[in-house]
Design a protein around this motif. Structure first.
Motif, PDB file in Angstrom:
ATOM      1  N   THR A   8     -58.696   3.193  14.401  1.00 50.11           N
ATOM      2  CA  THR A   8     -59.631   3.151  13.266  1.00 50.11           C
ATOM      3  C   THR A   8     -58.899   2.953  11.941  1.00 50.11           C
ATOM      4  N   ALA A   9     -57.663   3.448  11.843  1.00 52.85           N
ATOM      5  CA  ALA A   9     -56.889   3.248  10.618  1.00 52.85           C
ATOM      6  C   ALA A   9     -56.487   1.788  10.438  1.00 52.85           C
ATOM      7  N   ALA A  10     -56.491   1.027  11.539  1.00 58.79           N
ATOM      8  CA  ALA A  10     -56.068  -0.371  11.479  1.00 58.79           C
ATOM      9  C   ALA A  10     -57.247  -1.334  11.398  1.00 58.79           C
ATOM     10  N   ARG A  11     -58.443  -0.831  11.122  1.00 61.76           N
ATOM     11  CA  ARG A  11     -59.620  -1.701  11.155  1.00 61.76           C
ATOM     12  C   ARG A  11     -59.556  -2.835  10.130  1.00 61.76           C
ATOM     13  N   THR A  12     -59.071  -2.558   8.935  1.00 61.04           N
ATOM     14  CA  THR A  12     -58.988  -3.610   7.919  1.00 61.04           C
ATOM     15  C   THR A  12     -58.056  -4.725   8.377  1.00 61.04           C
ATOM     16  N   ALA A  34     -57.595   7.662  16.110  1.00 66.43           N
ATOM     17  CA  ALA A  34     -57.253   7.591  14.687  1.00 66.43           C
ATOM     18  C   ALA A  34     -56.373   6.391  14.377  1.00 66.43           C
ATOM     19  N   GLU A  35     -55.477   6.053  15.278  1.00 65.68           N
ATOM     20  CA  GLU A  35     -54.578   4.921  15.028  1.00 65.68           C
ATOM     21  C   GLU A  35     -55.342   3.610  14.959  1.00 65.68           C
ATOM     22  N   PRO A  89     -65.773   7.032  11.797  1.00 62.93           N
ATOM     23  CA  PRO A  89     -64.929   7.196  12.988  1.00 62.93           C
ATOM     24  C   PRO A  89     -65.552   8.075  14.069  1.00 62.93           C
TER      25      PRO A  89
END
Length: 260
Positions: free
Chosen positions: A53-57, A50-51, A87
């Motif tokens: 994928t949350a930082a993909r941008t 999750a960490e 995800p």
């Protein structure tokens, strides 16, 4: 660089290549850029929890800001795909590519030593290399896990830091080939890494072909203190702790999947 003629004695060819490498020393800016690419590949090759994928941008923005190099182009090819995926689909794809396929696993000493005593010694040698620089791996992964090796290379620099990558160049080539055959976007990350290493020799390519056809060496015993799991398989992450670890510098992986 054009290949040196085969008639030139091997020791002379080695010295010429070493002299060329010395003349082509990297500038501080080039060294920093190289380290950033290594860190990005290290991060993107970790389990997409999750960490991450949350930082993909943010990761995509960092890649877009890189200088125009072959490595940057390969990274952009990966992040374009990575940013657009669900995800859960990312997690499934990662497990399929790296946990369920031996030819694209991320544990480098397996490709060089297979299930033999030499692999255990190679793992200890990596730990000693890390400790000699005052750097410690996360106890949740083996020291030959590619993201760990990449992080060390980024921290320790192009010389000694990247030595394990050069040593395992054939294994990296095999992983890239396996990911390409599977049409996995993760092939872009291996391609980005390979642009930073010396090009493969004919002997390298022949060894990779043989490794792909026959697999690494096999032996019933010899991975102590790291051990084997099941019928000659490696123990999954989290089932052992490498000895004499320093304070961790990498976030523990959330993946605890068994490798087939």
């Amino acid at each position: 660089m054009s290949p040196l003629p085969a008639t030139v004695p091997a020791i002379v060819r080695t010295r010429v290549r070493a002299a060329i490498r010395r003349r082509a020393a990297l500038t501080p800016e080039e060294t920093a850029g190289r380290a950033l690419v290594l860190r990005l590949v290290s991060l993107l090759l970790q389990y997409p929890d999750a960490e991450i994928t949350a930082a993909r941008t943010e990761l995509t923005s960092v890649v877009e800001a890189l200088p125009d190099t072959p490595a940057a182009a390969h990274l952009a090819g990966f992040t374009d795909w990575f940013a657009a995926q669900d995800p859960e689909a990312l997690e499934r794809h990662y497990v399929e590519m790296f946990d369920l396929r031996r030819k694209s696993g991320l544990y480098l000493t397996y490709y060089l030593h297979g299930d033999t005593r030499r692999r255990g010694m190679a793992l200890l040698a990596l730990n000693q290399r890390y400790a000699a620089t005052g750097w410690g791996t996360d106890a949740g992964e083996l020291p030959d896990h590619l993201p760990v090796v990449l992080e060390f290379a980024a921290l320790a620099g192009p010389g000694a830091g990247e030595a394990p990558l050069r040593q395992h160049r054939r294994g990296l080539e095999l992983i890239h080939r396996a990911l390409t055959d599977a049409d996995s976007p993760y092939r872009h990350l291996l391609a980005a890494l390979l642009t930073l290493l010396p090009p493969p020799t004919e002997a390298d390519l022949a060894a990779v072909a043989e490794l792909a056809a026959q697999g690494p060496p096999n032996e019933e015993v010899g991975l102590d203190p790291y051990g084997t799991y099941g019928d000659g398989e490696f123990a999954p992450p989290g089932t052992f702790t490498p000895p004499q670890q320093a304070a961790p510098t990498l976030a523990p992986t959330a993946r605890q999947e068994d490798r087939r």
